[in-house]
Scaffold this motif. Structure first.
Motif, PDB file in Angstrom:
ATOM      1  N   GLY A  24      59.865  -0.879 105.174  1.00  0.00           N
ATOM      2  CA  GLY A  24      60.132  -1.145 103.457  1.00  0.00           C
ATOM      3  C   GLY A  24      59.238  -0.945 102.480  1.00  0.00           C
ATOM      4  O   GLY A  24      58.650   0.104 102.812  1.00  0.00           O
ATOM      5  N   VAL A  25      58.892  -1.598 101.503  1.00  0.00           N
ATOM      6  CA  VAL A  25      58.187  -1.442 100.348  1.00  0.00           C
ATOM      7  C   VAL A  25      57.074  -2.622 100.309  1.00  0.00           C
ATOM      8  O   VAL A  25      57.346  -3.594 100.359  1.00  0.00           O
ATOM      9  CB  VAL A  25      59.056  -1.301  99.175  1.00  0.00           C
ATOM     10  CG1 VAL A  25      58.080  -1.163  97.850  1.00  0.00           C
ATOM     11  CG2 VAL A  25      60.028  -0.271  99.088  1.00  0.00           C
ATOM     12  N   GLY A  26      55.784  -1.983 100.059  1.00  0.00           N
ATOM     13  CA  GLY A  26      54.879  -3.018  99.779  1.00  0.00           C
ATOM     14  C   GLY A  26      54.574  -3.099  98.325  1.00  0.00           C
ATOM     15  O   GLY A  26      54.631  -2.175  97.729  1.00  0.00           O
ATOM     16  N   VAL A  27      54.098  -4.527  97.827  1.00  0.00           N
ATOM     17  CA  VAL A  27      54.036  -4.664  96.381  1.00  0.00           C
ATOM     18  C   VAL A  27      52.779  -5.436  96.409  1.00  0.00           C
ATOM     19  O   VAL A  27      52.227  -6.468  97.175  1.00  0.00           O
ATOM     20  CB  VAL A  27      54.982  -5.536  95.762  1.00  0.00           C
ATOM     21  CG1 VAL A  27      54.823  -5.747  94.563  1.00  0.00           C
ATOM     22  CG2 VAL A  27      56.454  -4.754  95.862  1.00  0.00           C
ATOM     23  N   ARG A  28      51.656  -4.876  95.523  1.00  0.00           N
ATOM     24  CA  ARG A  28      50.412  -5.700  95.743  1.00  0.00           C
ATOM     25  C   ARG A  28      50.039  -5.543  94.058  1.00  0.00           C
ATOM     26  O   ARG A  28      50.187  -4.838  93.354  1.00  0.00           O
ATOM     27  CB  ARG A  28      49.407  -5.104  96.545  1.00  0.00           C
ATOM     28  CG  ARG A  28      48.959  -3.703  96.013  1.00  0.00           C
ATOM     29  CD  ARG A  28      47.876  -2.866  97.011  1.00  0.00           C
ATOM     30  NE  ARG A  28      47.201  -1.577  96.307  1.00  0.00           N
ATOM     31  CZ  ARG A  28      46.509  -1.094  96.830  1.00  0.00           C
ATOM     32  NH1 ARG A  28      46.120  -1.507  97.925  1.00  0.00           N
ATOM     33  NH2 ARG A  28      45.888   0.023  96.332  1.00  0.00           N
TER      34      ARG A  28
END
Length: 64
Positions: free
Chosen positions: A30-34
């Motif tokens: 998936g996608v990482g959000v930081r």
């Protein structure tokens, strides 16, 4: 895993307190959000479907 992070085009300048970065994780993960102001603070992992739901919600929520 070497993640290439990309800052949101909606993030403002140096005084912007609401900056996010996105990173494509391994295929199928998936996608990482930081938080771009705290890159070592970890990240939230969203499935592709979860990320699509988040984007749809953001697009349909009025700004304060």
């Amino acid at each position: 895993m070497n993640i290439q992070w990309r800052k949101s085009s909606h993030s403002g300048g140096i005084d912007d307190k609401q900056c996010v970065e996105l990173g494509r994780l391994a295929p199928g993960v998936g996608v990482g959000v930081r938080d771009s102001k705290d890159p070592d603070g970890g990240h939230l992992t969203l499935t592709p479907a979860g990320f699509a739901t988040l984007l749809a919600s953001i697009k349909h929520t009025p700004s304060p």
